[in-house]
Write a protein that holds these residues in place. Structure first.
Motif, PDB file in Angstrom:
ATOM      1  N   ARG A 170      63.546  91.682  81.376  1.00 41.12           N
ATOM      2  CA  ARG A 170      62.221  91.831  80.755  1.00 41.12           C
ATOM      3  C   ARG A 170      62.373  92.288  79.307  1.00 41.12           C
ATOM      4  N   SER A 171      63.252  93.249  79.067  1.00 42.05           N
ATOM      5  CA  SER A 171      63.484  93.759  77.721  1.00 42.05           C
ATOM      6  C   SER A 171      63.986  92.653  76.791  1.00 42.05           C
ATOM      7  N   ILE A 172      64.943  91.869  77.273  1.00 40.77           N
ATOM      8  CA  ILE A 172      65.502  90.787  76.453  1.00 40.77           C
ATOM      9  C   ILE A 172      64.445  89.720  76.192  1.00 40.77           C
ATOM     10  N   ALA A 173      63.697  89.323  77.214  1.00 38.78           N
ATOM     11  CA  ALA A 173      62.650  88.306  77.035  1.00 38.78           C
ATOM     12  C   ALA A 173      61.616  88.781  76.024  1.00 38.78           C
ATOM     13  N   ASP A 174      61.156  90.015  76.173  1.00 40.02           N
ATOM     14  CA  ASP A 174      60.150  90.542  75.252  1.00 40.02           C
ATOM     15  C   ASP A 174      60.710  90.677  73.833  1.00 40.02           C
TER      16      ASP A 174
ATOM     17  N   GLY B 229      65.197  72.233  68.539  1.00 44.84           N
ATOM     18  CA  GLY B 229      64.273  71.519  69.414  1.00 44.84           C
ATOM     19  C   GLY B 229      64.783  71.338  70.833  1.00 44.84           C
ATOM     20  N   GLN B 230      65.902  71.946  71.160  1.00 47.17           N
ATOM     21  CA  GLN B 230      66.490  71.824  72.497  1.00 47.17           C
ATOM     22  C   GLN B 230      66.473  73.173  73.207  1.00 47.17           C
ATOM     23  N   ARG B 231      66.541  73.118  74.532  1.00 41.25           N
ATOM     24  CA  ARG B 231      66.552  74.349  75.318  1.00 41.25           C
ATOM     25  C   ARG B 231      67.854  75.126  75.129  1.00 41.25           C
ATOM     26  N   LEU B 232      67.729  76.443  75.234  1.00 43.45           N
ATOM     27  CA  LEU B 232      68.875  77.348  75.225  1.00 43.45           C
ATOM     28  C   LEU B 232      68.742  78.226  76.465  1.00 43.45           C
ATOM     29  N   VAL B 233      69.725  78.208  77.329  1.00 44.39           N
ATOM     30  CA  VAL B 233      69.720  79.038  78.534  1.00 44.39           C
ATOM     31  C   VAL B 233      70.273  80.413  78.189  1.00 44.39           C
ATOM     32  N   VAL B 234      69.579  81.466  78.638  1.00 42.78           N
ATOM     33  CA  VAL B 234      70.018  82.845  78.440  1.00 42.78           C
ATOM     34  C   VAL B 234      70.221  83.477  79.814  1.00 42.78           C
ATOM     35  N   GLU B 235      71.446  83.885  80.074  1.00 40.30           N
ATOM     36  CA  GLU B 235      71.814  84.582  81.312  1.00 40.30           C
ATOM     37  C   GLU B 235      72.023  86.050  80.949  1.00 40.30           C
ATOM     38  N   CYS B 236      71.324  86.956  81.609  1.00 40.24           N
ATOM     39  CA  CYS B 236      71.389  88.389  81.303  1.00 40.24           C
ATOM     40  C   CYS B 236      72.251  89.128  82.315  1.00 40.24           C
ATOM     41  N   LYS B 237      73.043  90.080  81.832  1.00 40.90           N
ATOM     42  CA  LYS B 237      73.925  90.875  82.687  1.00 40.90           C
ATOM     43  C   LYS B 237      73.833  92.352  82.306  1.00 40.90           C
ATOM     44  N   ASP B 238      73.433  93.178  83.268  1.00 38.41           N
ATOM     45  CA  ASP B 238      73.420  94.631  83.101  1.00 38.41           C
ATOM     46  C   ASP B 238      74.323  95.214  84.179  1.00 38.41           C
ATOM     47  N   VAL B 239      75.621  95.184  83.901  1.00 42.62           N
ATOM     48  CA  VAL B 239      76.617  95.672  84.860  1.00 42.62           C
ATOM     49  C   VAL B 239      77.650  96.524  84.130  1.00 42.62           C
ATOM     50  N   ALA B 240      78.382  97.342  84.887  1.00 41.51           N
ATOM     51  CA  ALA B 240      79.378  98.231  84.287  1.00 41.51           C
ATOM     52  C   ALA B 240      80.641  97.484  83.866  1.00 41.51           C
ATOM     53  N   LYS B 241      81.074  96.529  84.672  1.00 41.09           N
ATOM     54  CA  LYS B 241      82.312  95.791  84.382  1.00 41.09           C
ATOM     55  C   LYS B 241      81.996  94.397  83.864  1.00 41.09           C
ATOM     56  N   GLN B 242      82.665  94.037  82.777  1.00 42.43           N
ATOM     57  CA  GLN B 242      82.465  92.697  82.228  1.00 42.43           C
ATOM     58  C   GLN B 242      83.307  91.678  82.994  1.00 42.43           C
ATOM     59  N   ALA B 243      82.763  90.492  83.120  1.00 38.19           N
ATOM     60  CA  ALA B 243      83.452  89.363  83.744  1.00 38.19           C
ATOM     61  C   ALA B 243      83.130  88.118  82.919  1.00 38.19           C
ATOM     62  N   LEU B 244      83.606  88.104  81.668  1.00 37.45           N
ATOM     63  CA  LEU B 244      83.219  87.051  80.726  1.00 37.45           C
ATOM     64  C   LEU B 244      83.520  85.636  81.197  1.00 37.45           C
TER      65      LEU B 244
ATOM     66  N   ARG C 276      74.642  96.484  76.348  1.00 41.24           N
ATOM     67  CA  ARG C 276      75.513  97.286  75.482  1.00 41.24           C
ATOM     68  C   ARG C 276      75.174  98.749  75.741  1.00 41.24           C
ATOM     69  N   ARG C 277      76.083  99.474  76.309  1.00 43.01           N
ATOM     70  CA  ARG C 277      75.852 100.875  76.654  1.00 43.01           C
ATOM     71  C   ARG C 277      75.561 101.694  75.400  1.00 43.01           C
ATOM     72  N   GLY C 278      74.612 102.601  75.517  1.00 42.41           N
ATOM     73  CA  GLY C 278      74.294 103.489  74.420  1.00 42.41           C
ATOM     74  C   GLY C 278      73.108 103.051  73.580  1.00 42.41           C
ATOM     75  N   THR C 279      72.543 101.883  73.870  1.00 43.69           N
ATOM     76  CA  THR C 279      71.367 101.423  73.136  1.00 43.69           C
ATOM     77  C   THR C 279      70.437 100.674  74.077  1.00 43.69           C
ATOM     78  N   THR C 280      69.151 100.853  73.871  1.00 45.47           N
ATOM     79  CA  THR C 280      68.172 100.124  74.678  1.00 45.47           C
ATOM     80  C   THR C 280      67.487  99.029  73.869  1.00 45.47           C
ATOM     81  N   ASN C 281      67.740  98.974  72.565  1.00 47.01           N
ATOM     82  CA  ASN C 281      67.110  97.955  71.728  1.00 47.01           C
ATOM     83  C   ASN C 281      67.608  96.577  72.169  1.00 47.01           C
ATOM     84  N   PRO C 282      66.691  95.689  72.564  1.00 45.33           N
ATOM     85  CA  PRO C 282      67.133  94.371  73.051  1.00 45.33           C
ATOM     86  C   PRO C 282      67.888  93.556  72.006  1.00 45.33           C
TER      87      PRO C 282
END
Length: 123
Positions: free
Chosen positions: A17-21, A53-68, A93-99
């Motif tokens: 929700r934060s990222i979308a907004d 003019g094309q779609r861009l897919v955004v996948e959001c991840k809020d997890v402790a361990k990265q799995a790039l 990104r830990r330490g900030t809530t700014n989307p």
């Protein structure tokens, strides 16, 4: 302390929700919003984002361990499901809530597609 399944889902929903907004406000585009989950043909977490003019897919991840590697594969599959130019991963990104201060991950091939508006063939 580990998260319960319910707390992890809530954190993910809040992050999406934060990222979308944040994107909708920064890009002045009210079409950008969280997507409804679609099961095996998932098309990403955020819909309505456009580039060249094309779609861009955004996948959001809020997890402790990265799995790039897994995350970028997931975003690319979802981009295919959505007939999008590319899929990118936005990770907490830990330490900030700014989307707008969260991390964005993608391949260089996807970066080139974002810049040029054209998908490069894999070789």
């Amino acid at each position: 302390m580990t998260r319960s399944r319910a707390s992890a889902r809530k954190a993910g929903t809040t992050f999406e929700r934060s990222i979308a907004d944040g994107l909708a406000q920064a890009l002045d585009d009210d079409r950008i919003d969280r997507r409804v989950k679609t099961g095996s043909k998932d098309r990403g977490d955020i819909g309505g984002v456009r580039v060249h003019g094309q779609r861009l897919v955004v996948e959001c991840k809020d997890v402790a361990k990265q799995a790039l590697p897994q995350w970028t594969r997931e975003a690319q599959i979802e981009a295919g499901n959505d007939d999008a130019l590319v899929g990118v991963v936005v990770a907490k990104r830990r330490g900030t809530t700014n989307p707008l201060d969260q991390w964005v991950h993608m391949t260089v091939r996807d970066l080139v597609a974002l810049i040029t508006g054209q998908r490069q063939d894999q070789s």
